[in-house]
Write an enzyme that holds these catalytic residues in place. Structure first.
Site, mmCIF file in Angstrom:
data_model
loop_
_atom_site.group_PDB
_atom_site.id
_atom_site.type_symbol
_atom_site.label_atom_id
_atom_site.label_comp_id
_atom_site.label_asym_id
_atom_site.label_seq_id
_atom_site.Cartn_x
_atom_site.Cartn_y
_atom_site.Cartn_z
ATOM 1 N N TYR A 141 -5.407 3.023 4.664
ATOM 2 C CA TYR A 141 -6.709 2.789 5.272
ATOM 3 C C TYR A 141 -6.702 3.059 6.776
ATOM 4 O O TYR A 141 -7.748 3.307 7.365
ATOM 5 C CB TYR A 141 -7.152 1.341 5.043
ATOM 6 C CG TYR A 141 -7.811 1.086 3.718
ATOM 7 C CD1 TYR A 141 -7.147 1.334 2.524
ATOM 8 C CD2 TYR A 141 -9.106 0.586 3.644
ATOM 9 C CE1 TYR A 141 -7.741 1.078 1.304
ATOM 10 C CE2 TYR A 141 -9.713 0.326 2.428
ATOM 11 C CZ TYR A 141 -9.027 0.575 1.260
ATOM 12 O OH TYR A 141 -9.632 0.324 0.061
ATOM 13 N N LYS A 191 5.203 1.090 -5.378
ATOM 14 C CA LYS A 191 5.495 2.319 -6.120
ATOM 15 C C LYS A 191 6.816 2.846 -5.551
ATOM 16 O O LYS A 191 6.901 3.968 -5.028
ATOM 17 C CB LYS A 191 4.331 3.312 -5.944
ATOM 18 C CG LYS A 191 4.390 4.547 -6.828
ATOM 19 C CD LYS A 191 4.110 4.275 -8.304
ATOM 20 C CE LYS A 191 4.310 5.548 -9.129
ATOM 21 N NZ LYS A 191 4.202 5.304 -10.584
ATOM 22 N N ASP A 223 1.515 0.959 -11.432
ATOM 23 C CA ASP A 223 0.944 1.399 -12.711
ATOM 24 C C ASP A 223 1.233 0.366 -13.810
ATOM 25 O O ASP A 223 0.370 0.054 -14.633
ATOM 26 C CB ASP A 223 1.423 2.807 -13.094
ATOM 27 C CG ASP A 223 2.919 2.999 -12.967
ATOM 28 O OD1 ASP A 223 3.611 2.109 -12.431
ATOM 29 O OD2 ASP A 223 3.421 4.058 -13.405
ATOM 30 N N ASP A 247 -6.777 -3.127 -3.189
ATOM 31 C CA ASP A 247 -8.191 -2.814 -3.381
ATOM 32 C C ASP A 247 -8.454 -2.545 -4.860
ATOM 33 O O ASP A 247 -9.387 -3.086 -5.458
ATOM 34 C CB ASP A 247 -8.574 -1.589 -2.535
ATOM 35 C CG ASP A 247 -10.029 -1.203 -2.722
ATOM 36 O OD1 ASP A 247 -10.887 -2.112 -2.690
ATOM 37 O OD2 ASP A 247 -10.305 -0.003 -2.908
ATOM 38 N N ASP A 251 -10.160 -5.330 -8.042
ATOM 39 C CA ASP A 251 -11.339 -5.045 -8.879
ATOM 40 C C ASP A 251 -10.987 -5.257 -10.357
ATOM 41 O O ASP A 251 -11.778 -5.796 -11.133
ATOM 42 C CB ASP A 251 -11.819 -3.589 -8.692
ATOM 43 C CG ASP A 251 -12.834 -3.462 -7.549
ATOM 44 O OD1 ASP A 251 -12.782 -4.294 -6.624
ATOM 45 O OD2 ASP A 251 -13.651 -2.528 -7.590
#
Ligand code: IPM
Ligand code: MG
Length: 358
Positions: A141, A191, A223, A247, A251
């Protein structure tokens, strides 16, 4: 004069849900003898329209001079064509950075009344109670270089994912502290099989873990985490992760609780903290009195808990939400086919009433 609270309603459904959050908060403050003074400022598209800047100087000053900030949401198709620096979303990102709000807490707890509202089976979601601790001022970001440049073979876009040891240490501490007050388990999500930033992340998180021997730590690839979240959400207590993964995963976690409209968040890290629902501006719902205000209302409860140190007021608001849901009241996002629904305003009114009734 009461404790100054900045109110940034933003765009889309932002103003509608914040209005109901204020209504409930005012009711609770009155009942518990808590004096608050609300002062409004412009942020996002609403600010762009008036000042051509998504985070006007005046708004930033208002925030700095407040104890806490209640925010709605920013963005919308109207401003999608703008240059990246003046898009509404940039206003919120600059605000997070300017105030040093590096720790974003997103609690996802399934209310027993909403088990049937989830798109997942009861057996899968029952008992879900987790917190995503999202790093909020680093990573993709904010990393530089960034942008789109023209080259001989057409355009080339670049984003940069950086993390420093210090940035990882401070967010890891927050996650371990949060876990220490809960079920004492941190799942650090990265990751590390692909990204250098994740290698450092994993190493530093392990070092910080030594300060918290009473908390268990596991590592998980992002993942796998996306998969496990809908497979066995009960296995999670605290999810610690970087900005972008947080982020996305928050959700997903929100949907475990029935609707993204339910999830509140607290952005902490410095003197002034910010509270906002994690849902966006939902332009298709805006102005129709159908949005779910509960994420905003629960954000106000978090404000009482963390910024105002008023657990009594926070708990009263949370009990009101529980009670209204248990009584069967649903906004459209929570309703099953054929179920009767109420609008944003009526939900706010019922929540405020429930606060008064105790
Ligand atoms: C969120 C939102 C923001 C983010 C957007 C509006 C910039 O999606 O708070 O999750 O990506 O952080
Ligand atoms: Mg988001």
């Amino acid at each position: 004069m009461g404790i100054p609270i900045a109110v940034l309603k933003g765009d889309g459904i932002g103003p509608e849900v914040v209005d109901q959050a204020l209504r409930v908060l005012r009711e609770a403050a009155g009942r518990f003898d808590l004096a608050l003074t609300f002062r409004e400022g412009l942020l996002g598209g609403a600010a762009v329209d008036v000042t051509a800047d998504p985070l006007p100087e005046e708004t930033l000053a208002l925030c700095r001079n407040s104890r806490a900030i209640l925010l709605g949401a920013v963005g919308g198709p109207k401003w999608d064509g703008l240059a990246p620096e003046v898009r509404p979303e940039r206003g919120i990102l600059r605000l997070r950075a300017a105030l040093g709000l590096y720790a974003n807490l997103r609690p996802a707890r399934l209310s027993p009344a909403l088990i049937e509202a989830s798109t997942l089976k009861r057996e899968a979601v029952e008992g879900t109670d987790l917190v995503v601790v999202r790093e909020l001022t680093g990573g993709l970001y904010f990393g530089t270089p960034r942008g789109i440049e023209r080259g001989p073979d057409g355009e080339r876009a670049v984003d940069t994912l950086t993390y420093t040891t210090g940035e990882i240490v401070r967010i890891a501490r927050v996650a371990f502290e949060v876990a220490a007050g809960r079920r004492k388990k941190v799942t650090s999500v990265d990751k590390a099989n692909v990204l250098a930033s994740s290698l450092l992340w994993r190493r530093v998180v392990e070092e910080v873990h030594r300060e918290f021997p009473g908390v268990a730590l596991e590592h998980m690839y992002v993942d796998t985490c996306a998969m496990q979240l809908i497979r066995s959400p009960r296995a999670f207590d605290v999810i610690l992760t970087e900005n972008m993964f947080g982020d996305i995963l928050s959700d997903e976690a929100a949907m475990l609780t029935g609707s993204i409209g339910m999830l509140p968040s607290a952005s902490l890290g410095a003197e002034v903290a910010l509270y906002e629902p994690i849902h966006g501006t939902a332009p298709d719902l805006a102005g129709k009195d159908v949005a779910n205000p509960i994420g905003a209302v629960l954000s106000a409860a978090l404000c009482c808990r963390y910024s105002l140190r008023r657990e009594d007021v926070a708990a009263a608001i949370e009990r009101a939400v529980e009670g209204v849901l248990a009584a069967g009241w649903r906004t459209a996002d929570l309703a099953r086919p054929g179920e009767r629904t109420i609008g944003t305003t009526e939900m706010g009114r019922r929540l405020a009433e429930a606060v008064t009734a105790g």
